[in-house]
Design an enzyme around this catalytic site. Structure first.
Site, PDB file in Angstrom:
ATOM      1  N   GLN B 130     -20.580  -2.999  58.625  1.00 21.78           N
ATOM      2  CA  GLN B 130     -19.830  -2.015  57.834  1.00 21.78           C
ATOM      3  C   GLN B 130     -18.644  -2.712  57.195  1.00 21.78           C
ATOM      4  OE1 GLN B 130     -18.867   1.390  60.272  1.00 21.78           O
ATOM      5  NE2 GLN B 130     -16.951   1.721  59.200  1.00 21.78           N
ATOM      6  N   SER B 133     -12.754  -2.595  55.969  1.00 22.33           N
ATOM      7  CA  SER B 133     -11.361  -3.061  56.051  1.00 22.33           C
ATOM      8  C   SER B 133     -11.141  -4.330  55.246  1.00 22.33           C
ATOM      9  CB  SER B 133     -10.992  -3.350  57.508  1.00 22.33           C
ATOM     10  OG  SER B 133     -10.976  -2.160  58.247  1.00 22.33           O
ATOM     11  N   GLU B 248     -18.467   7.385  62.920  1.00 23.25           N
ATOM     12  CA  GLU B 248     -17.839   6.335  63.707  1.00 23.25           C
ATOM     13  C   GLU B 248     -17.037   6.928  64.854  1.00 23.25           C
ATOM     14  OE1 GLU B 248     -14.836   3.900  61.643  1.00 23.25           O
ATOM     15  OE2 GLU B 248     -15.641   2.197  62.731  1.00 23.25           O
ATOM     16  N   GLU B 383      -2.422   5.822  65.802  1.00 20.60           N
ATOM     17  CA  GLU B 383      -1.457   6.565  64.976  1.00 20.60           C
ATOM     18  C   GLU B 383      -2.165   7.383  63.895  1.00 20.60           C
ATOM     19  OE1 GLU B 383      -1.231   3.387  65.936  1.00 20.60           O
ATOM     20  OE2 GLU B 383       0.403   3.702  67.361  1.00 20.60           O
TER      21      GLU B 383
END
Lengths: 325, 414
Positions: B130, B133, B248, B383
């Site tokens: 995948q 990023s 995911e 976060e």
């Protein structure tokens, strides 16, 4: 596998929510601190059948499962109701072979209190019939109650001295242990309700209150605190349901599940209540605001029936003994 | 409420056990004490294992039959997972393909793409990764800079991805690119299937702090991708990516599976190590074991609730993010408890390093510790997940996102 409440339990929760919202409230808990009555009170709980949910039908109870009681207890916790359903659930186990006393528990004609050694006992205030384990035997009798300054008046705490105890069940250690595990489950269920409400109150305020030009709930410092408290509540819900299910359907799992639920409840409620105060800022620690009432419940409940450290040790012992293999 | 198998589930479980026993000789099994094998070293064996399992009908259990799956239930899928763990068969090599890429191809691919990819994915004939990023866009995924420019029937891709798990063994990847920098950042993205063996694709393994190399840098230099390899419409890449991300969060911890070492592993370690500790350390270690077990159990049963909701027709919602948050927290507690039990051995493992010898595998707990910071980042940082829960579950006001409506090339990247 099906890990969800059924429709009857969802209906029972909705009914209990209506009853408790009508009969009890943080305002009533505040009044109780200044010597008002604990709401909704023992007789009202008996009249609607909540004290007898797990008492056998043959002796005037509902013949229900502990999960049915836990679902109701969550709603009681949400409005800080009293007396506690913990006492009813625990007494119902202890009196399972005592039809007359069980009937008196269910219809409210006797006011029970279960006493652990010299610890302050839950629902001692106003009780007339006391159950205790003495030299391995279950005893019943009258008692004198010394009350002090309650941190949370709705818990009816008192130090009890038994008078005229008589043996009800000899060699009752196993029965006593099971009743205590059941009590842990119901205490965790009440704490689930209280913690969930404390988070709701905090979230609602974080949407309304503005600072530096934005609602405070948009700041991560506030948002993340509330989320952590909420995630804890959802984990606690799972442990409460699992432990209540185990009490009814998998008694071998009950000691592990009950200790896990109680330990997690103690810390989850404390965090939820403290987060609620923190989010409210200065308002949060005034007498007029409700936040301190949830906080009081948290500070008392975390120590009732053993604190988190005690139950973590119980869990560790059971894990070592192969409870997870 | 009932945790026991239904009669159908019990029968299915028995069938799975029989199948696993029947094929035992053809499957990779973990050695005692070794729970996280290195996927690169065992690549061929793991591919063969997945093929055997797929041919036995134990891969893609809940996938539709038209896509090569078994059209089974999520409960059956969970049963297969439990039985594979029980038989100590390691995670399937194509877990990213199965958990994230496959469902994205199913949802947004053309019939020709379904035909081309899905059956081979299930058999691990092709392993998938995948490619999301980038060095400058982790949590702020929509700020990515890898470009795809239309050139006749092709798109030409340039840029760099990073932290790409399995890229070093992957045959295909789903690749998120920027195709229209003049649009706001979410609107200018397009998703493709990319051939990892195509000219111009360079994969460079990155070493993680625990010493192993599970993920990679991937460079794209004038890589040509046919337009027929596009997933969804041009400019619709964000919508396609959300399908991947949703899956995911369910795949990673959302089902209540243990992240890192299991609480059962901790129980075995505790039984072996506690009696030998001094009384003072024993008290602390028991507290750590108890606390970790409670957290892991809470997470496990919350996963069961989510599984129940999904199997009753509910969609995996933002609540799944809570499973990953709680799973990460529980894993940290499990790891911490293991380290307390091991004491000196946890920081200076002798003879129990990468060979994984010894039932307690001190080296295994060392590596596990070093993997945990990654769990709290991969698949959504703690976060970002808290923001998702705060905003979409609790309804709290959003973070200000000043670049949301601004054209990407007019300052989003500043």
């Amino acid at each position: 596998m099906n890990f969800d409440l059924d429709q009857d339990q969802l209906d029972a929760a909705a009914g209990a929510r209506r009853f408790f919202t009508d009969q009890a409230s943080p305002a009533a808990a505040r009044a109780a601190l200044e010597e008002g009555p604990v709401q909704p009170g023992r007789q009202a709980l008996a009249d609607i059948g909540f004290l007898g949910i797990t008492v056998a039908e043959s002796t005037g109870g509902g013949g229900g499962a502990l999960l049915d009681l836990a679902v109701v207890a969550e709603q009681a916790g949400a409005v800080l109701a009293g007396p506690s359903l913990v006492t009813a659930a625990r007494a119902a186990v202890l009196l399972a072979e005592e039809p007359e006393l069980a009937a008196a528990l269910a219809d409210g004609s006797r006011a029970f209190c279960v006493v652990d050694g010299s610890s302050p006992a839950l629902d001692a205030v106003g009780a007339d019939t006391f159950l205790a384990l003495v030299d391995g035997d279950l005893v019943v009798g009258g008692g004198t109650v010394v009350t002090g300054q309650p941190m949370d008046a709705t818990r009816g705490l008192g130090v009890v001295t038994l008078t005229d105890p008589r043996v009800l069940v000899p060699d009752a250690a196993a029965l006593w242990a099971r009743a205590r595990d059941v009590a842990l489950v119901v205490l965790a269920a009440e704490d689930l309700g209280t913690a969930g409400r404390a988070v709701e109150v905090g979230v609602a305020y974080a949407k309304e209150r503005h600072a530096f030009g934005r609602a405070i709930g948009s700041y991560q410092a506030v948002k993340h605190s509330l989320v952590d408290a909420w995630v804890g509540v959802e984990q606690l819900r799972s442990l409460v349901w699992w432990s209540a299910w185990a009490a009814d359907r998998a008694p071998d799992e009950l000691p592990l599940a009950a200790a896990a639920a109680k330990a997690f409840a103690a810390e989850t409620l404390e965090r939820a209540a403290e987060t609620c105060i923190q989010v409210h800022g200065g308002t949060g620690f005034t007498w007029e605001h409700d936040a301190h009432l949830y906080w009081r419940r948290a500070k008392v409940d975390r120590l009732l029936l053993g604190d988190a450290a005690e139950h973590h040790d119980v869990v560790a012992g059971l894990v070592l003994a192969g409870a997870l293999s | 409420m009932d945790f026991d198998d239904t009669p159908d589930e019990a029968a299915y479980r028995a069938r799975v056990r029989d199948l696993l026993a029947e094929h035992a000789a053809d499957l990779v099994h973990l050695d005692a004490g070794e729970e996280a094998g290195d996927a690169a070293e065992q690549e061929q064996a793991l591919r063969r294992t997945q093929r055997v399992l797929a041919d036995a009908g134990l891969v893609g259990v809940a996938w539709a039959a038209e896509h090569g799956g078994q059209a089974g239930s999520l409960a059956q899928q969970a049963i297969v997972g439990q039985e594979l763990a029980r038989a100590r068969v390691p995670a399937l090599i194509n877990h990213i393909g199965l958990g994230m890429c496959g469902p994205t191809v199913v949802a947004h691919g053309t019939p020709a793409q379904h035909e081309r990819y899905l059956a081979r994915l299930l058999r691990a004939d092709d392993v998938w990764c995948q490619l999301f990023s980038e060095p400058a866009s982790g949590s702020d995924l929509a700020a990515l800079r890898t470009t795809a420019v239309r050139d006749g029937e092709d798109w030409v891709v340039n840029g760099q991805k990073v932290w790409t798990t399995l890229a070093h063994v992957a045959d295909f990847g789903i690749l998120l690119t920027r195709t229209d920098p003049g649009k706001p950042k979410h609107a200018g993205l397009t998703m493709f299937v990319v051939d990892m063996h195509a000219p111009g694709v360079t994969v460079r393994p990155l070493r993680q702090m625990g010493g192993q190399s599970d993920f990679n840098e991937v460079f794209f230099d004038d890589v040509r991708i046919l337009d027929s390899e596009r997933l969804g419409e041009p400019g619709e890449g964000w919508r396609v990516a959300l399908t991947t991300l949703l899956n995911e969060r369910v795949a990673v911890g959302g089902g209540g599976n243990d992240l890192g070492l299991s609480v059962e592993s901790l129980a075995r370690l505790a039984a072996a190590k506690l009696p030998g500790l001094t009384p003072e350390r024993r008290v602390l270690a028991r507290q750590a074991v108890g606390r970790a077990a409670v957290a892991a159990l809470g997470n496990r049963y919350t996963g069961y609730r989510r599984l129940t909701a999904i199997s009753q027709g509910g969609l995996p919602g933002p609540e799944a993010s809570a499973g990953k948050l709680a799973g990460t927290a529980a894993s940290r507690l499990v790891s911490d408890a293991g380290v307390r039990l091991l004491g000196d051995d946890a920081v200076f493992a002798v003879g129990t390093g990468d060979d994984g010898t010894g039932e307690d595998g001190a080296g295994r707990w060392q590596r596990n510790q070093a993997w945990l910071p990654g769990i709290a980042i991969a698949g959504g940082t703690d976060e970002v997940l808290r923001n998702i829960i705060g905003e979409r579950v609790l309804g709290l006001p959003p973070e200000p996102r000043e670049d949301k409506h601004r054209p990407f090339d007019a300052g989003s990247r500043a």
